[in-house]
Design a protein around this motif. Sequence first.
Motif, PDB file in Angstrom:
ATOM      1  N   MET A   1       0.829  -1.206   0.000  1.00 43.65           N
ATOM      2  CA  MET A   1       0.000   0.000   0.000  1.00 43.65           C
ATOM      3  C   MET A   1       0.865   1.259   0.000  1.00 43.65           C
ATOM      4  O   MET A   1       0.504   2.260  -0.614  1.00 43.65           O
TER       5      MET A   1
ATOM      6  N   THR B   1       2.048   1.724  -3.612  1.00 43.09           N
ATOM      7  CA  THR B   1       1.001   2.249  -4.491  1.00 43.09           C
ATOM      8  C   THR B   1       0.701   3.705  -4.159  1.00 43.09           C
ATOM      9  O   THR B   1       0.402   4.497  -5.054  1.00 43.09           O
ATOM     10  N   ALA B   2       0.786   4.072  -2.891  1.00 38.91           N
ATOM     11  CA  ALA B   2       0.563   5.472  -2.512  1.00 38.91           C
ATOM     12  C   ALA B   2       1.672   6.353  -3.064  1.00 38.91           C
ATOM     13  O   ALA B   2       1.419   7.457  -3.547  1.00 38.91           O
TER      14      ALA B   2
ATOM     15  N   SER C   1       1.246   6.830  -6.871  1.00 43.50           N
ATOM     16  CA  SER C   1       0.154   7.696  -7.329  1.00 43.50           C
ATOM     17  C   SER C   1       0.629   9.143  -7.295  1.00 43.50           C
ATOM     18  O   SER C   1       1.524   9.502  -6.545  1.00 43.50           O
TER      19      SER C   1
ATOM     20  N   GLY D   1      -2.479   6.379  -2.394  1.00 48.88           N
ATOM     21  CA  GLY D   1      -2.950   5.440  -3.406  1.00 48.88           C
ATOM     22  C   GLY D   1      -4.407   5.083  -3.298  1.00 48.88           C
ATOM     23  O   GLY D   1      -4.863   4.150  -3.933  1.00 48.88           O
ATOM     24  N   HIS D   2      -5.166   5.797  -2.529  1.00 47.90           N
ATOM     25  CA  HIS D   2      -6.553   5.426  -2.307  1.00 47.90           C
ATOM     26  C   HIS D   2      -7.479   6.107  -3.293  1.00 47.90           C
ATOM     27  O   HIS D   2      -7.311   7.259  -3.631  1.00 47.90           O
TER      28      HIS D   2
ATOM     29  N   GLY E   1      -2.616   0.132  -7.658  1.00 46.42           N
ATOM     30  CA  GLY E   1      -2.200  -1.219  -7.305  1.00 46.42           C
ATOM     31  C   GLY E   1      -2.535  -2.232  -8.385  1.00 46.42           C
ATOM     32  O   GLY E   1      -3.181  -1.931  -9.387  1.00 46.42           O
TER      33      GLY E   1
ATOM     34  N   THR F   1      -4.400  -7.000  -5.117  1.00 47.61           N
ATOM     35  CA  THR F   1      -5.332  -6.314  -4.224  1.00 47.61           C
ATOM     36  C   THR F   1      -6.523  -7.205  -3.917  1.00 47.61           C
ATOM     37  O   THR F   1      -6.965  -7.299  -2.769  1.00 47.61           O
TER      38      THR F   1
ATOM     39  N   LEU G   1      -7.635  -1.359   2.089  1.00 48.54           N
ATOM     40  CA  LEU G   1      -7.542  -2.048   0.811  1.00 48.54           C
ATOM     41  C   LEU G   1      -8.765  -1.750  -0.070  1.00 48.54           C
ATOM     42  O   LEU G   1      -8.649  -1.614  -1.288  1.00 48.54           O
TER      43      LEU G   1
ATOM     44  N   MET H   1      -8.496   1.414  -2.137  1.00 48.24           N
ATOM     45  CA  MET H   1      -7.446   1.516  -3.167  1.00 48.24           C
ATOM     46  C   MET H   1      -8.071   1.513  -4.555  1.00 48.24           C
ATOM     47  O   MET H   1      -9.010   0.907  -4.832  1.00 48.24           O
TER      48      MET H   1
END
Length: 175
Positions: free
Chosen positions: A94, A97-98, A101, A106-107, A112, A117, A172, A175
Motif C-alpha cells: 500500500m 502504491t501510494a 500515485s 494510493g486510495h 495497485g 489487491t 484495501l 485503493m
Amino acid sequence: MSVSVSAWLLVLLCAVSGGYCLRRVRTSGGATAAEAVMGFGMALMAVPLTRADGWRAPVLGVVFCGAALHALWLLRGGAHHTHHLVGSLTMVYMSLTAAASGNGHGHGQGAGLPLLTGALLLYYAGYVVLGGTRLLTAGGPAGQPAAAGRGGPAELIRACRLAMGMGMLAMLLTM
C-alpha cells in the motif's frame, strides 16, 4: 466530509489498538511489538493526505520493510507469525502504491495490481470473519453467566486484532 470522518475514525481505531499493544509489550515480547508498530503505522497511513505529504508513503514503506524483516525473524518460532508477515508486506504494498500515485496517496484511484489487491481483500475478509467468529464464541453461550476473567485480556487482544484487520480491509477497499 463523510470520507474525512470515516478516515479519522479509522486513524483513531488503529492508534488505540497500537497503544494497547504497546502497553502489552513488556509482558508479551516481540509479536506484540510488531502489532504495536502495525497499529501505529496503519493509523499514520490512514490519516487523510494532502499534496504536501508525499514524504509519508516512502518513509512508511521503509518502516514496514523493517517490520516484514522482523516478521520473518519471528517465523523461526512457528508459522503462527505468518499473519504479521502478510500484514507488513501488505502495508509495504500500500505504501508503494501510494508513492506511485500522483498525490502521495494510493486510495480511490484504482491504484495497485488488481489481482494482488483482490487476493489481499479475500485474505483480510476471511481474517475478519474468522476473527469475529472467534471473538463471539470466546464469550460462551448467551444465557450462560460470565466466568471469572471473561472479557479480560484474551478477548481484548482478539478485539484489537480484529480492529486492525478491519482497518486493513478498509484501506484495501479504498485503493
